[in-house]
Design an enzyme around this catalytic site. Structure first.
Site, PDB file in Angstrom:
ATOM      1  N   ASP A 160       0.817  -1.231   0.000  1.00  0.00           N
ATOM      2  CA  ASP A 160       0.000   0.000   0.000  1.00  0.00           C
ATOM      3  C   ASP A 160       0.839   1.265   0.000  1.00  0.00           C
ATOM      4  OD1 ASP A 160      -2.506  -1.207  -0.093  1.00  0.00           O
ATOM      5  OD2 ASP A 160      -2.485  -1.593   2.060  1.00  0.00           O
TER       6      ASP A 160
ATOM      7  N   LYS B 189      12.346   1.705 -12.508  1.00  0.00           N
ATOM      8  CA  LYS B 189      13.710   1.290 -12.152  1.00  0.00           C
ATOM      9  C   LYS B 189      14.689   1.936 -13.100  1.00  0.00           C
ATOM     10  CE  LYS B 189      15.496  -1.596  -9.130  1.00  0.00           C
ATOM     11  NZ  LYS B 189      14.802  -1.994  -7.902  1.00  0.00           N
TER      12      LYS B 189
HETATM   13  N1  GLU Z   1      15.744  -0.343  -4.854  1.00  0.00           N
HETATM   14  C1  GLU Z   1      14.834  -0.681  -3.816  1.00  0.00           C
HETATM   15  C2  GLU Z   1      13.880  -1.777  -4.264  1.00  0.00           C
HETATM   16  O1  GLU Z   1      14.185  -2.538  -5.166  1.00  0.00           O
HETATM   17  C3  GLU Z   1      14.140   0.531  -3.227  1.00  0.00           C
HETATM   18  C4  GLU Z   1      13.299   1.325  -4.148  1.00  0.00           C
HETATM   19  C5  GLU Z   1      12.778   2.635  -3.558  1.00  0.00           C
HETATM   20  O2  GLU Z   1      12.995   2.884  -2.396  1.00  0.00           O
HETATM   21  O3  GLU Z   1      12.181   3.393  -4.329  1.00  0.00           O
HETATM   22  O4  GLU Z   1      12.846  -1.983  -3.719  1.00  0.00           O
END
Ligand code: GLU
Length: 471
Positions: free
Chosen positions: A99, A106
């Site tokens: 949520d 990415k």
């Molecule tokens: N890179 C992390 C993930 O794969 C964090 C992503 C974020 O905090 O936006 O969930």
């Protein structure tokens, strides 16, 4: 397979399709939820010494059903479009499960950060950010990056500064990226967040006596043997919190330089110190060196936590895995072929898109903090403290007894870190219960990954329907 036909994105699509069969949603809506909305592939030159390096990089926004989109940026030589698309898609489902009101995204930059100096990395990071700004692929209400494999708070500070420079006067500029250093508009507890979330998720899974009995284990995480692959930010904090707060016993570690085993238990902080001094985990006092780099994955243990990269447990080693529970701290560490083998053996797999969602959950708290321009706890901390002090005086007067130290530790005004941890714990516990209830409710669903996908699909479809895009 682990070979050249491996497509991470295809694997995510396959898991999605497997879950989608159990929903009654129209095909077009499911296709829309599954598709990657925007893929930005870029090449840019950066002058390194006397040469120009042409750098390949990506930003993928998987779903715009909620805005902004959100997800980390990875620096690794293995970065490619398929991988970034898969990771962006996982972010969409991850946010829905816990949520967090974002779409998934990415980023990836194809470099080996270990071969660059901090100055050169800063150049690359600022240039990448500039490319994102030029294409409107970053902003507090557009797309908000965060750390991932090979990046950390330092890179996030460079991103925030570059964005603020190009958007002078934008009052919410700090919210353009999360995972920033605490002193530069970050939030307490973000660094440990993914590992802490993994711990809460594992603890929750172990607290269902019936589920544990089914795999021959007793209730509770205390005393359970643990093996971790990867001592990066996620693996380290998972091991630290699971052993210190959960009383689990760390008996094996796999890292880049090899695998070690110590049945009597590894002190994670001692191991980190040893690695810092010697440059390796090999030779850690009391441990046995295992024959191959990944051999710790195959140790007999209660909980195995792959916390490195995708595709670590695959058709090549799945039949040798002896853990009872696999906690996917990394994204995509178990391939679908391996999953089939593991599920047949009765192993419980706690899926990535739920288990490692602690990072993005605390990123959400950081983003909210930046938008509110105030740290959590500032308004109520003193007020609560005074109320608790008064209450304990009354107790003292009426019972003649003072509070114990433990009681005093709880009865106090909450700081930012207390609130972050409490919000994270609540999020992970609730999301596990919801996903498990789907598994129990749907007779034809037999694994937590499918249940987690159903959980995400049901929520995202609800958003599309309320947007009026689908009837
Ligand atoms: N890179 C992390 C993930 O794969 C964090 C992503 C974020 O905090 O936006 O969930």
């Amino acid at each position: 397979m682990s070979g050249k036909n491996y497509s991470f994105f295809k694997n995510v699509e396959n898991s999605f399709d497997k879950a989608a069969q159990h929903t009654n949603l129209p095909k077009g809506l499911l296709e829309q939820i599954k598709a990657c909305n925007a893929v930005y592939q870029m090449r840019f030159p950066v002058k390194i010494g006397n040469e120009y390096h042409v750098i390949e990089a990506y930003r993928v926004q998987h779903s715009h059903h909620r805005m902004p989109t959100k997800g980390g940026i990875r620096y690794d030589m293995g970065v490619n479009q398929d991988e970034v698309m898969a990771l962006a898609a996982l972010m969409t489902f991850k946010c829905a499960i816990v949520d967090v009101p974002f779409g998934g995204a990415k980023g990836g930059v194809k470099i080996n950060p270990k071969t660059y100096t901090p100055r050169q990395l800063q150049k690359v990071t600022r240039r990448y950010t500039t490319e994102l700004i030029r294409k409107n692929f970053i902003g507090p209400g557009i797309d908000v990056p965060a750390p991932d494999y090979g990046t950390g708070s330092r890179e996030m500070a460079w991103i925030a500064d570059t964005y603020a420079t190009f958007n002078h006067g934008e009052i919410n500029a700090a919210a353009c990226v999360t995972g920033k250093p605490e002193k530069q508009n970050g939030i307490k507890g973000r660094t440990e967040a993914t590992g802490r979330g993994v711990y809460y998720g594992l603890r929750e899974a172990c607290n269902f006596e019936k589920d544990m009995k089914a795999i021959g284990l007793t209730k509770g995480i205390a005393g359970k043997t643990l093996v971790v692959q990867g001592l990066g930010n996620v693996g380290y904090h998972t091991a630290r919190i699971a052993t210190h707060e959960g009383d689990a016993k760390l008996i094996g570690v796999a890292e880049y330089e090899g695998s070690i085993h110590k049945e009597s238990g590894i002190d994670i902080d001692e191991l980190m110190k040893f690695r810092k001094e010697t440059g390796s985990i090999m030779g850690f006092p009391g441990s046995v060196a295992l024959p191959t780099r990944e051999a710790a994955l195959e140790l007999e243990c209660d909980i195995l936590v792959p916390a490195a990269l995708e595709n670590q447990i695959n058709a090549g080693n799945a039949d040798r895995i002896k853990a009872k529970i696999i906690g996917e701290a990394a994204n995509g560490p178990v391939t679908p072929e391996a999953e089939e083998v593991l599920l047949k053996k009765g192993i419980i797999i706690i899926p990535d898109m739920y288990l490692n969602a602690g990072g993005v959950t605390v990123s959400y708290f950081e983003w909210l903090k930046n938008l509110s321009h105030m740290r959590f706890g500032r308004m109520e901390k003193r007020f609560n403290q005074t109320a608790f002090d008064t209450l304990s005086e009354i107790i003292q007067k009426t019972t003649g007894q003072g509070l114990t130290q433990r009681e005093r530790n709880i009865l106090r005004g909450a700081d930012e870190i207390d609130l972050v941890r409490s919000g994270l714990e609540e999020t992970m516990v609730t999301a596990y219960e919801h996903t498990r209830s789907i598994l129990k409710r749907k007779r034809k669903v037999h694994d937590l990954r499918t249940a987690a996908f159903i959980n995400a699909i049901e929520k995202i479809s609800g958003d599309y329907i309320s947007l009026g895009i689908f009837p």
